[in-house]
Write an enzyme that holds these catalytic residues in place. Sequence first.
Site, PDB file in Angstrom:
ATOM      1  N   PHE A   1       0.832  -1.217   0.000  1.00  0.00           N
ATOM      2  CA  PHE A   1       0.000   0.000   0.000  1.00  0.00           C
ATOM      3  C   PHE A   1       0.864   1.265   0.000  1.00  0.00           C
ATOM      4  CE2 PHE A   1      -2.496  -3.389   1.966  1.00  0.00           C
ATOM      5  CZ  PHE A   1      -3.663  -3.336   1.209  1.00  0.00           C
TER       6      PHE A   1
ATOM      7  N   CYS B   1      -0.867   3.371 -10.451  1.00  0.00           N
ATOM      8  CA  CYS B   1      -1.739   2.429  -9.726  1.00  0.00           C
ATOM      9  C   CYS B   1      -3.231   2.682  -9.917  1.00  0.00           C
ATOM     10  CB  CYS B   1      -1.418   2.466  -8.242  1.00  0.00           C
ATOM     11  SG  CYS B   1       0.178   1.768  -7.893  1.00  0.00           S
TER      12      CYS B   1
HETATM   13  C1  UDX Z   1      -1.631   4.789  -4.656  1.00  0.00           C
HETATM   14  C2  UDX Z   1      -2.189   4.345  -3.290  1.00  0.00           C
HETATM   15  O1  UDX Z   1      -2.438   5.496  -2.491  1.00  0.00           O
HETATM   16  C3  UDX Z   1      -1.227   3.375  -2.617  1.00  0.00           C
HETATM   17  O2  UDX Z   1      -1.786   2.924  -1.392  1.00  0.00           O
HETATM   18  C4  UDX Z   1      -0.972   2.207  -3.554  1.00  0.00           C
HETATM   19  O3  UDX Z   1      -0.049   1.319  -3.012  1.00  0.00           O
HETATM   20  C5  UDX Z   1      -0.465   2.694  -4.897  1.00  0.00           C
HETATM   21  O4  UDX Z   1      -1.390   3.633  -5.448  1.00  0.00           O
HETATM   22  P1  UDX Z   1       0.203   6.535  -5.518  1.00  0.00           P
HETATM   23  O5  UDX Z   1      -0.147   6.076  -6.902  1.00  0.00           O
HETATM   24  O6  UDX Z   1       1.645   6.678  -5.138  1.00  0.00           O
HETATM   25  O7  UDX Z   1      -0.438   5.531  -4.431  1.00  0.00           O
HETATM   26  O8  UDX Z   1      -0.451   7.965  -5.336  1.00  0.00           O
HETATM   27  P2  UDX Z   1      -1.549   8.675  -4.414  1.00  0.00           P
HETATM   28  O9  UDX Z   1      -0.868   9.553  -3.446  1.00  0.00           O
HETATM   29  O10 UDX Z   1      -2.512   7.714  -3.882  1.00  0.00           O
HETATM   30  O11 UDX Z   1      -2.256   9.624  -5.511  1.00  0.00           O
HETATM   31  C6  UDX Z   1      -2.835   9.073  -6.692  1.00  0.00           C
HETATM   32  C7  UDX Z   1      -3.373  10.151  -7.576  1.00  0.00           C
HETATM   33  O12 UDX Z   1      -4.531  10.751  -7.013  1.00  0.00           O
HETATM   34  C8  UDX Z   1      -2.420  11.314  -7.875  1.00  0.00           C
HETATM   35  O13 UDX Z   1      -2.491  11.609  -9.243  1.00  0.00           O
HETATM   36  C9  UDX Z   1      -2.968  12.472  -7.062  1.00  0.00           C
HETATM   37  O14 UDX Z   1      -2.693  13.705  -7.661  1.00  0.00           O
HETATM   38  C10 UDX Z   1      -4.462  12.172  -7.070  1.00  0.00           C
HETATM   39  N1  UDX Z   1      -5.202  12.709  -5.922  1.00  0.00           N
HETATM   40  C11 UDX Z   1      -4.945  12.271  -4.668  1.00  0.00           C
HETATM   41  C12 UDX Z   1      -6.223  13.649  -6.133  1.00  0.00           C
HETATM   42  O15 UDX Z   1      -6.489  14.053  -7.266  1.00  0.00           O
HETATM   43  N2  UDX Z   1      -6.939  14.095  -5.063  1.00  0.00           N
HETATM   44  C13 UDX Z   1      -6.698  13.667  -3.795  1.00  0.00           C
HETATM   45  O16 UDX Z   1      -7.402  14.115  -2.877  1.00  0.00           O
HETATM   46  C14 UDX Z   1      -5.662  12.728  -3.585  1.00  0.00           C
END
Ligand code: UDX
Length: 444
Positions: free
Chosen positions: A158, A272
């Site tokens: 995660f 992811c």
């Molecule tokens: C994600 C999961 O959070 C993690 O637990 C898993 O293991 C892998 O996938 P990650 O891809 O590193 O992690 O990024 P994350 O911080 O979750 O953000 C994903 C996307 O959502 C980003 O593009 C971010 O900009 C976007 N986001 C996040 C939003 O648009 N709004 C939010 O409130 C939060």
Amino acid sequence: MHEKKNEITRVDKMKIAVIGTGYVGLIQSVGLAKIGFDVFGIDIDENKIKMLNSGKIPIWEKDVEELLKKYNGKNLKFTTDFNAIKECDAVFICVGTPQSDDGTADLKYLFSAVESVKPYLKKNAVVVIKSTVPVGTNRKVKELLKECKCDVVSNPEFLKEGSAIKDFFNTDRIVLGFEDKTKHEARDRLMNIYEYFYNKKTKFIITNWESAELIKYASNSFLAVKISFMNELSHLCNCIGADITEVAKGMGCDKRIGEHFLNAGLGYGGSCFPKDVNALMKQFCQNDMEAKIITAADNVNSELPDVFFNRVSKRLKNLEGKNIACLGVAFKPNTDDLRDSRAVELKHKFLNKKANIKCFDYVGGAMDNAEKIFGDKIKICKTVNETVEGADAIIIATEYDEFNDEDWEYIAELVNEKLIFDGRNILDEKKVKKHGFEYYGVGR
Ligand code: UDX
């Protein structure tokens, strides 16, 4: 469910192999080495292994290089030689499961890794699947390994890019899926490996393979739904005079909702969320069902770059020859990862309309990767000030808080037009307006 230390049959001097030295495998390797295990990081890519053995990491991720330097050559070794597995009590499989053309997870690297590991497995070894895999995969892995006397355990990761080491050592939960959770051998081995986390707030979820596999997809898809929900609301906010950031604050105070992942903007990207959302939708299809909510979240997310781009085009009228300063390149802050980056998607849209693009990201590796994609079609700058010089509009594409620390009074002097489109609602609106900027956020 918390397990008690004294209920566990200990394996002394445990040796662990981690297959795959990509994002997940590398963090798992250095993390387990820091805890004190003898770890072999194994990869078929000789260049990656050479790089790691010289103390360099193939990705940009905070704190990893420091840990690598500390443990490499001591209790952490990187090799292409699968013979190392012969000594190991546990083998973590951490290879990629990218999206296939039809939206399902491509398991060719996973099955190939399992086949490669098979001849070397020690009697009673535990094979742990950390890669994100569709429901039913651990069962297939067990079938592939049926001649070996080994257990297969599902242990999804995660970690978030940009804070992976912190996440590894402060994880909320460790999910362990077993063929038979009442049998203690494999369970004890895993509890032994994760003993370090007992005194922390970490919750241990002990379940079957299928539930463990689904927990990973369900978590990422639920977060994706949360983000798309806020983005859908932000469209309404634009029309009715509500501010989505205030709405999110108000909603987040309710513990049942939670304050995280409520930020509207350009939507989710990365390696992811888009892939896992698609793979989960496919798993519904394969069971003759439709994932209605998840499909809606995916649809809302897909249209966001267009919605944002159209707002910019409408305000600027003709984009041809206009100078666009794009702040942020990666799919989120503190990473060099450009996979499914909304910032990259936007740059393509502006280029199609013959605008001139300058861009900047605080992570150098992200800009190197942008150069690989765009070549000389865009100008990559070293500072925010260089990027905004002569700009007709500033676009915030990645949610760096650091943009607020830039000198906006000076930036106001550098630009051609004092116009900001903040695709991440990250800038202090009052502050930039004070310096004469016309500011457009998302849903505010
Ligand atoms: C994600 C999961 O959070 C993690 O637990 C898993 O293991 C892998 O996938 P990650 O891809 O590193 O992690 O990024 P994350 O911080 O979750 O953000 C994903 C996307 O959502 C980003 O593009 C971010 O900009 C976007 N986001 C996040 C939003 O648009 N709004 C939010 O409130 C939060």
